[in-house]
Design a protein around this motif. Structure first.
Motif, mmCIF file in Angstrom:
data_model
loop_
_atom_site.group_PDB
_atom_site.id
_atom_site.type_symbol
_atom_site.label_atom_id
_atom_site.label_comp_id
_atom_site.label_asym_id
_atom_site.label_seq_id
_atom_site.Cartn_x
_atom_site.Cartn_y
_atom_site.Cartn_z
ATOM 1 N N SER A 91 36.092 32.459 32.347
ATOM 2 C CA SER A 91 37.111 33.499 31.379
ATOM 3 C C SER A 91 36.899 34.852 30.396
ATOM 4 O O SER A 91 38.851 34.860 29.386
ATOM 5 C CB SER A 91 38.098 32.003 31.074
ATOM 6 N N THR A 92 35.722 35.600 31.228
ATOM 7 C CA THR A 92 36.264 36.726 30.045
ATOM 8 C C THR A 92 35.812 37.960 30.527
ATOM 9 O O THR A 92 35.239 37.668 31.931
ATOM 10 C CB THR A 92 35.030 36.125 28.398
ATOM 11 N N THR A 99 30.420 48.272 30.442
ATOM 12 C CA THR A 99 31.185 46.853 30.857
ATOM 13 C C THR A 99 31.629 47.611 32.601
ATOM 14 O O THR A 99 31.490 48.392 32.994
ATOM 15 C CB THR A 99 32.682 46.659 30.110
ATOM 16 N N ARG A 100 31.801 46.500 33.226
ATOM 17 C CA ARG A 100 32.053 46.157 34.640
ATOM 18 C C ARG A 100 33.514 47.808 35.546
ATOM 19 O O ARG A 100 34.854 46.988 34.673
ATOM 20 C CB ARG A 100 31.912 45.322 35.181
ATOM 21 N N GLY A 127 41.396 42.887 31.916
ATOM 22 C CA GLY A 127 41.830 41.825 31.147
ATOM 23 C C GLY A 127 42.454 43.036 30.461
ATOM 24 O O GLY A 127 42.262 44.019 30.156
ATOM 25 N N ILE A 128 43.298 42.500 29.761
ATOM 26 C CA ILE A 128 44.141 42.840 28.648
ATOM 27 C C ILE A 128 43.836 43.746 27.624
ATOM 28 O O ILE A 128 43.553 44.498 26.606
ATOM 29 C CB ILE A 128 45.717 42.150 28.522
ATOM 30 N N THR A 129 42.879 42.426 26.677
ATOM 31 C CA THR A 129 42.155 43.178 26.005
ATOM 32 C C THR A 129 40.512 43.763 26.145
ATOM 33 O O THR A 129 40.510 44.662 24.576
ATOM 34 C CB THR A 129 41.273 41.595 25.184
ATOM 35 N N ARG A 130 40.280 43.519 27.341
ATOM 36 C CA ARG A 130 39.893 44.670 27.675
ATOM 37 C C ARG A 130 40.139 46.188 27.796
ATOM 38 O O ARG A 130 39.754 47.001 27.113
ATOM 39 C CB ARG A 130 39.195 44.159 29.458
ATOM 40 N N ILE A 131 41.344 46.564 28.358
ATOM 41 C CA ILE A 131 42.201 47.787 28.506
ATOM 42 C C ILE A 131 42.325 48.050 27.435
ATOM 43 O O ILE A 131 42.228 49.332 26.844
ATOM 44 C CB ILE A 131 43.347 47.191 29.061
#
Length: 287
Positions: free
Chosen positions: A183-184, A197-198, A207-211
């Protein structure tokens, strides 16, 4: 007032909320979802979440249940009714109710459900000690970029993590490369201080937090690589961390029982979490 949910046009007590037994989400996992974090009463990156919801619906050829402005109003009204200030809004859209048949029905209407949940801040212990993560085989389908409600492999991985006393499971593909958590999104910091990060392909959910964190990393001038990394590289990394809409940015200090770096949360991880928390504060000021 008891906790409320929104189901197909009606606000109702959460304990009474229900969908039809022939809803295709229930019978076929024929639907998508979004989890929008709420921080100090503000929906964080809501348009990015709605963009991803629209994309997921389009990929599965499911009609939008209502316009974006209307959906925003529903989300805010549900937040108001539930007194939500910190937590998340969960929204799910399925293809709707129809007699059970694998092919798409011709006359079903999309079903829409929204719920909310309060969340407490992450404990000082987690931030001071970091998280344990295990690895599991990635058994998911080939379109992980769609935020589908079909999450059984994720559930099994999360359960394996819980049974091992870990917070999360990082999934590993057939080449021995980490895809993402159940989930992360997964991140490492290399010995020469590169954040890795991949890359966002069909193998992971973008992920939006990733973006948002990618943009913050670039803005702050940190070195960044979007590429695959192996379990071995992660175990040899200087730091590791994970991101999600409910975890924000959290340090990972152990992978499959082996300490990462010095076994303590990394300095750069702490800076990135600080940048992200500052970013969410700016959303409140601009609201």
């Amino acid at each position: 007032m008891p906790r409320q949910a929104y189901v197909n046009g009606r606000y109702q007590p959460h304990s009474d909320a229900a969908v039809h037994i022939e809803d295709r989400g229930y019978q076929f996992a024929d639907g998508v979802y979004e989890v929008v974090p709420v921080y100090n009463g503000i929906l964080v990156d809501e348009d990015l979440h709605f963009d991803r919801l629209d994309r997921s619906l389009a990929e599965l050829q499911i009609e939008e249940p209502m316009s974006r402005p209307a959906l925003k109003l529903v989300a805010r009204e549900l937040m108001r009714r539930n007194g939500l200030s910190n937590g998340f809004v969960y929204m799910q859209v399925t293809r709707g109710v129809a007699p059970r048949d694998h092919k798409f029905p011709k006359d079903s209407r999309p079903a829409l459900v929204l719920t909310t949940r309060q969340m407490k801040p992450h404990s000082p212990q987690v931030l001071a000690e970091g998280l344990k993560v295990i690895t599991v085989t990635d058994q998911r389908w080939d379109r992980c970029d769609i935020k589908s409600v079909s999450l059984l492999p994720n559930v099994l991985g999360k359960q394996a993590a819980a049974e091992a006393g870990a917070y999360e499971a990082w999934q590993v593909d057939g080449d021995g490369m980490v895809t993402e958590g159940t989930s992360t999104n997964a991140w490492i910091v290399t010995g020469d201080n590169k954040v890795v990060t991949r890359d966002a392909t069909h193998s992971i959910l973008n992920g939006i937090t990733r973006i948002t964190l990618l943009e913050l990393i670039k803005a702050e001038g940190y070195s960044l690589e979007e590429r695959s990394f192996s379990v071995a590289e992660a175990q040899e990394a200087r730091e590791a961390f994970l991101t999600s809409s409910t975890s924000f940015v959290l340090p990972v200090t152990q992978l499959d029982g082996k300490p990462i770096g010095n076994g303590h949360p990394g300095i750069l991880t702490g800076k990135l979490r600080h940048h992200y928390m500052d970013y969410m504060q700016t959303l409140r000021k601009s609201a």
